[in-house]
Motif scaffolding. Structure first.
Motif, mmCIF file in Angstrom:
data_model
loop_
_atom_site.group_PDB
_atom_site.id
_atom_site.type_symbol
_atom_site.label_atom_id
_atom_site.label_comp_id
_atom_site.label_asym_id
_atom_site.label_seq_id
_atom_site.Cartn_x
_atom_site.Cartn_y
_atom_site.Cartn_z
ATOM 1 N N VAL A 1 0.839 -1.199 0.000
ATOM 2 C CA VAL A 1 0.000 0.000 0.000
ATOM 3 C C VAL A 1 0.876 1.251 0.000
ATOM 4 O O VAL A 1 0.613 2.222 -0.734
ATOM 5 N N LYS A 2 1.947 1.259 0.814
ATOM 6 C CA LYS A 2 2.860 2.398 0.865
ATOM 7 C C LYS A 2 3.529 2.616 -0.494
ATOM 8 O O LYS A 2 3.683 3.746 -0.961
ATOM 9 N N ALA A 3 3.947 1.514 -1.117
ATOM 10 C CA ALA A 3 4.590 1.631 -2.424
ATOM 11 C C ALA A 3 3.612 2.177 -3.451
ATOM 12 O O ALA A 3 3.961 3.059 -4.267
ATOM 13 N N ALA B 1 1.010 4.038 -2.793
ATOM 14 C CA ALA B 1 0.759 5.439 -2.438
ATOM 15 C C ALA B 1 1.918 6.323 -2.893
ATOM 16 O O ALA B 1 1.711 7.437 -3.410
ATOM 17 N N ALA B 2 3.126 5.807 -2.709
ATOM 18 C CA ALA B 2 4.295 6.582 -3.153
ATOM 19 C C ALA B 2 4.271 6.743 -4.672
ATOM 20 O O ALA B 2 4.569 7.830 -5.201
ATOM 21 N N ASP B 3 3.944 5.664 -5.390
ATOM 22 C CA ASP B 3 3.868 5.757 -6.850
ATOM 23 C C ASP B 3 2.787 6.761 -7.268
ATOM 24 O O ASP B 3 3.007 7.589 -8.179
ATOM 25 N N LEU B 4 1.658 6.683 -6.596
ATOM 26 C CA LEU B 4 0.559 7.595 -6.915
ATOM 27 C C LEU B 4 0.944 9.041 -6.605
ATOM 28 O O LEU B 4 0.680 9.963 -7.398
ATOM 29 N N ALA B 5 1.607 9.243 -5.447
ATOM 30 C CA ALA B 5 2.043 10.602 -5.086
ATOM 31 C C ALA B 5 3.073 11.111 -6.078
ATOM 32 O O ALA B 5 3.068 12.299 -6.464
ATOM 33 N N THR B 6 3.949 10.244 -6.512
ATOM 34 C CA THR B 6 4.974 10.638 -7.482
ATOM 35 C C THR B 6 4.315 11.050 -8.792
ATOM 36 O O THR B 6 4.676 12.069 -9.404
ATOM 37 N N GLN B 7 3.366 10.249 -9.244
ATOM 38 C CA GLN B 7 2.680 10.575 -10.491
ATOM 39 C C GLN B 7 1.897 11.888 -10.362
ATOM 40 O O GLN B 7 1.885 12.723 -11.280
ATOM 41 N N ALA B 8 1.279 12.056 -9.184
ATOM 42 C CA ALA B 8 0.526 13.307 -8.981
ATOM 43 C C ALA B 8 1.472 14.505 -8.953
ATOM 44 O O ALA B 8 1.188 15.557 -9.546
ATOM 45 N N ALA B 9 2.596 14.370 -8.253
ATOM 46 C CA ALA B 9 3.566 15.473 -8.187
ATOM 47 C C ALA B 9 4.114 15.762 -9.573
ATOM 48 O O ALA B 9 4.300 16.932 -9.969
ATOM 49 N N GLU B 10 4.357 14.713 -10.337
ATOM 50 C CA GLU B 10 4.888 14.904 -11.700
ATOM 51 C C GLU B 10 3.866 15.630 -12.563
ATOM 52 O O GLU B 10 4.217 16.539 -13.334
ATOM 53 N N THR B 11 2.618 15.236 -12.420
ATOM 54 C CA THR B 11 1.563 15.875 -13.205
ATOM 55 C C THR B 11 1.424 17.340 -12.812
ATOM 56 O O THR B 11 1.312 18.225 -13.685
ATOM 57 N N VAL B 12 1.425 17.614 -11.491
ATOM 58 C CA VAL B 12 1.286 19.007 -11.023
ATOM 59 C C VAL B 12 2.478 19.831 -11.473
ATOM 60 O O VAL B 12 2.336 20.954 -11.985
ATOM 61 N N LEU B 13 3.665 19.325 -11.306
ATOM 62 C CA LEU B 13 4.863 20.059 -11.705
ATOM 63 C C LEU B 13 4.897 20.254 -13.224
ATOM 64 O O LEU B 13 5.301 21.312 -13.719
ATOM 65 N N ALA B 14 4.490 19.239 -13.939
ATOM 66 C CA ALA B 14 4.491 19.356 -15.391
ATOM 67 C C ALA B 14 3.505 20.424 -15.836
ATOM 68 O O ALA B 14 3.778 21.203 -16.757
ATOM 69 N N ALA B 15 2.354 20.497 -15.165
ATOM 70 C CA ALA B 15 1.354 21.507 -15.515
ATOM 71 C C ALA B 15 1.863 22.894 -15.164
ATOM 72 O O ALA B 15 1.663 23.851 -15.927
ATOM 73 N N ARG B 16 2.520 23.076 -14.049
ATOM 74 C CA ARG B 16 3.059 24.394 -13.659
ATOM 75 C C ARG B 16 4.175 24.819 -14.592
ATOM 76 O O ARG B 16 4.301 25.984 -14.944
ATOM 77 N N ILE B 17 4.997 23.863 -14.879
ATOM 78 C CA ILE B 17 6.138 24.196 -15.722
ATOM 79 C C ILE B 17 5.664 24.474 -17.137
ATOM 80 O O ILE B 17 6.182 25.361 -17.830
ATOM 81 N N ALA B 18 4.674 23.763 -17.602
ATOM 82 C CA ALA B 18 4.174 23.985 -18.951
ATOM 83 C C ALA B 18 3.549 25.369 -19.044
ATOM 84 O O ALA B 18 3.641 26.024 -20.081
ATOM 85 N N GLY B 19 2.944 25.789 -17.934
ATOM 86 C CA GLY B 19 2.331 27.112 -17.920
ATOM 87 C C GLY B 19 3.403 28.185 -17.837
ATOM 88 O O GLY B 19 3.251 29.297 -18.342
ATOM 89 N N ALA B 20 4.489 27.928 -17.250
ATOM 90 C CA ALA B 20 5.576 28.895 -17.139
ATOM 91 C C ALA B 20 6.542 28.664 -18.268
ATOM 92 O O ALA B 20 6.341 27.850 -19.149
ATOM 93 N N LYS B 21 7.547 29.383 -18.180
ATOM 94 C CA LYS B 21 8.569 29.272 -19.191
ATOM 95 C C LYS B 21 9.269 27.946 -19.039
ATOM 96 O O LYS B 21 9.573 27.546 -17.935
ATOM 97 N N SER B 22 9.532 27.355 -20.074
ATOM 98 C CA SER B 22 10.161 26.071 -20.069
ATOM 99 C C SER B 22 11.653 26.254 -19.870
ATOM 100 O O SER B 22 12.299 26.989 -20.597
ATOM 101 N N ASP B 23 12.164 25.499 -18.845
ATOM 102 C CA ASP B 23 13.597 25.563 -18.552
ATOM 103 C C ASP B 23 14.132 24.142 -18.697
ATOM 104 O O ASP B 23 13.629 23.198 -18.081
ATOM 105 N N PRO B 24 15.157 23.959 -19.491
ATOM 106 C CA PRO B 24 15.658 22.607 -19.697
ATOM 107 C C PRO B 24 16.219 21.996 -18.424
ATOM 108 O O PRO B 24 16.127 20.759 -18.221
ATOM 109 N N LEU B 25 16.750 22.760 -17.514
ATOM 110 C CA LEU B 25 17.289 22.203 -16.266
ATOM 111 C C LEU B 25 16.161 21.664 -15.377
ATOM 112 O O LEU B 25 16.274 20.621 -14.734
#
Length: 164
Positions: free
Chosen positions: A123-125, A127-151
């Motif tokens: 369950v922890k694994a 949850a961690a996978d789900l949290a990682t995917q959610a964080a990736e999705t949120v970060l990807a959406a924020r970054i896509a809305g902002a200027k794209s930085d290769p770093l």
């Protein structure tokens, strides 16, 4: 007295006395006593032998009774020992059964605890996978809305790989 001499019974009595006198003179009575004595000795020997056999039989009977009593006592002792052994073995079997039940219960509890720990880890694994995917999705959406930085894009991809 003449009548007496004419009486047949008188002459039979006289003849009997004379006959007995002849037999006595010839020693027939000694032979008869000897034969009777020998027969009496044989009978006495047989009686003595019968007495000995009876005494032996009585002694044997006493011995057999003693052996029977000893065998009965031994059988009673064996029966008592068997009862005690049965009680002792029953108690030992009960103790062993209780121990076996306790061991199996402990084993079942360990298996349950292991399965529970494995389920918690899964369950922890997840949850961690789900949290990682959610964080990736949120970060990807924020970054896509902002200027794209290769770093930042490279850091997000590295973060996703490290969390998995």
């Amino acid at each position: 007295m003449i009548e007496l001499l004419q009486d047949a019974h008188f002459w039979v009595g006289v003849a009997l006395v004379i006959f007995l006198g002849i037999l006595g003179y010839a020693g027939v009575h000694k032979i008869a006593w000897k034969l009777l004595g020998e027969r009496g000795l044989k009978v006495q020997a047989q009686l003595d032998e019968a007495g000995k056999l009876r005494a032996e039989a009585e002694a044997l009977l006493v011995q057999i009774k003693a052996q029977r009593e000893a065998a009965e006592k031994q059988a009673a002792l064996m029966l008592e020992t068997a009862k005690e052994d049965a009680i002792r073995l029953g108690a030992e079997a009960k103790v062993k059964l209780d121990e076996q039940i306790k061991r199996r219960a402990a084993l079942a509890e360990r298996k349950i605890a292991t399965a529970q720990a494995q389920a918690e880890a899964d369950v922890k694994a997840a949850a961690a996978d789900l949290a990682t995917q959610a964080a990736e999705t949120v970060l990807a959406a924020r970054i896509a809305g902002a200027k794209s930085d290769p770093l930042i894009d490279a850091a997000v991809k590295t973060l996703a790989q490290r969390l998995q």
